[in-house]
Design a protein around this motif. Sequence first.
Motif, PDB file in Angstrom:
ATOM      1  N   ASP A 288       0.821  -1.220   0.000  1.00  0.00           N
ATOM      2  CA  ASP A 288       0.000   0.000   0.000  1.00  0.00           C
ATOM      3  C   ASP A 288       0.850   1.264   0.000  1.00  0.00           C
ATOM      4  N   TRP A 289       1.926   1.290   0.823  1.00  0.00           N
ATOM      5  CA  TRP A 289       2.741   2.499   0.915  1.00  0.00           C
ATOM      6  C   TRP A 289       3.423   2.800  -0.419  1.00  0.00           C
ATOM      7  N   LEU A 290       3.810   1.761  -1.152  1.00  0.00           N
ATOM      8  CA  LEU A 290       4.432   1.954  -2.459  1.00  0.00           C
ATOM      9  C   LEU A 290       3.397   2.394  -3.491  1.00  0.00           C
ATOM     10  N   PHE A 291       2.196   1.854  -3.378  1.00  0.00           N
ATOM     11  CA  PHE A 291       1.083   2.224  -4.264  1.00  0.00           C
ATOM     12  C   PHE A 291       0.805   3.725  -4.147  1.00  0.00           C
ATOM     13  N   GLU A 292       0.858   4.249  -2.897  1.00  0.00           N
ATOM     14  CA  GLU A 292       0.602   5.674  -2.681  1.00  0.00           C
ATOM     15  C   GLU A 292       1.785   6.519  -3.120  1.00  0.00           C
ATOM     16  N   ASN A 293       3.010   6.068  -2.828  1.00  0.00           N
ATOM     17  CA  ASN A 293       4.190   6.854  -3.208  1.00  0.00           C
ATOM     18  C   ASN A 293       4.310   7.039  -4.721  1.00  0.00           C
ATOM     19  N   MET A 294       3.938   6.017  -5.462  1.00  0.00           N
ATOM     20  CA  MET A 294       4.047   6.081  -6.927  1.00  0.00           C
ATOM     21  C   MET A 294       2.837   6.748  -7.579  1.00  0.00           C
ATOM     22  N   ASN A 295       1.866   7.155  -6.753  1.00  0.00           N
ATOM     23  CA  ASN A 295       0.643   7.796  -7.264  1.00  0.00           C
ATOM     24  C   ASN A 295      -0.103   6.893  -8.248  1.00  0.00           C
ATOM     25  N   PHE A 296      -0.132   5.602  -7.934  1.00  0.00           N
ATOM     26  CA  PHE A 296      -0.867   4.661  -8.776  1.00  0.00           C
ATOM     27  C   PHE A 296      -2.348   4.708  -8.437  1.00  0.00           C
ATOM     28  N   PHE A 297      -3.144   4.249  -9.355  1.00  0.00           N
ATOM     29  CA  PHE A 297      -4.573   4.019  -9.100  1.00  0.00           C
ATOM     30  C   PHE A 297      -4.880   2.591  -9.525  1.00  0.00           C
ATOM     31  N   ASP A 298      -5.957   2.059  -9.010  1.00  0.00           N
ATOM     32  CA  ASP A 298      -6.268   0.645  -9.223  1.00  0.00           C
ATOM     33  C   ASP A 298      -6.396   0.328 -10.712  1.00  0.00           C
ATOM     34  N   ARG A 299      -5.692  -0.739 -11.105  1.00  0.00           N
ATOM     35  CA  ARG A 299      -5.703  -1.274 -12.467  1.00  0.00           C
ATOM     36  C   ARG A 299      -5.006  -0.358 -13.479  1.00  0.00           C
ATOM     37  N   CYS A 300      -4.151   0.532 -12.992  1.00  0.00           N
ATOM     38  CA  CYS A 300      -3.365   1.307 -13.947  1.00  0.00           C
ATOM     39  C   CYS A 300      -2.209   0.441 -14.459  1.00  0.00           C
TER      40      CYS A 300
END
Length: 283
Positions: free
Chosen positions: A85-97
């Motif tokens: 989760d922390w990496l998902f937020e740091n990279m500014n990803f969104f679900d299924r990108c």
Amino acid sequence: MFYQKSTQRHTYVEHLTVHSASSYGRPQVNNGNKILLPASALQQLIFIKQNGPMIFKIQSTQSQKFTYVGVLEFVAEEGSCIIPDWLFENMNFFDRCWVIVSLEQSLPLGKLIKIQPHETAFIDLPDPRAILENQLRNYICLTQGETITITFNKIKYMIDIVSVTPKTDKLAVCINEADVEIDFLQPLDYTEAPPQKLVKNNSTLGMEQDQQQQQSAVFTGKGVRLDGKTGVAQPRKQSEDVKIVAEPYNPRKNKLINGIRQTEDVQLFTGTCTKVGAQKKQL
């Protein structure tokens, strides 16, 4: 007879959709920076000669941001990957990108890492260095400029990776089985306490001032005269204060003469007396 020539792949590059660990129901992925890849990735990787742990580069298709991670298991759905989760937020990803996942084979071993906690509460923990070293066992590599999350006693602490050494164009180092020195910088919320003024109680100067205040605190009220009139009390001058002077010791002052204690004010008898049967004799 026909012989099929085997082809060996030398790298791994795939476009995958990305999901956070929480949305996928795998919270254990949040401990560290290891991701989940599909089983098809393992089938390709077994034909690639790899020295050391498998390290992958995740590149965003929406920006130039990238990071390096390890792999935990090959159980993700085909065409997708699961990241913390922390990496998902740091990279500014969104679900299924979409992201680009590629195998990295030349990441240097780390020697020095400078970190900066976000909160002073982290360095106030008992032995924060040992806590950090224990938590970093869940990390394969660290990337300069990213913010990792350390969990201790169910409390999350954010830590910035300020710089890594040796410095390369990859801006990342492998810390798996490496002797790495960690340098702590001041936390982001750290503020220096104002200097405290030392107040000396019962000092010689303070005692002298107290005595002067006590001496100056004379009676300033009103008195009643015997004739019924109200008199105004005048403040007593300092020169009018009663001064007690210690007299020098006089051993003759209280001497007993003829059994009677005498004082200096008592005059001895200096008259004449008459003795029966004799002449007058002056004493």
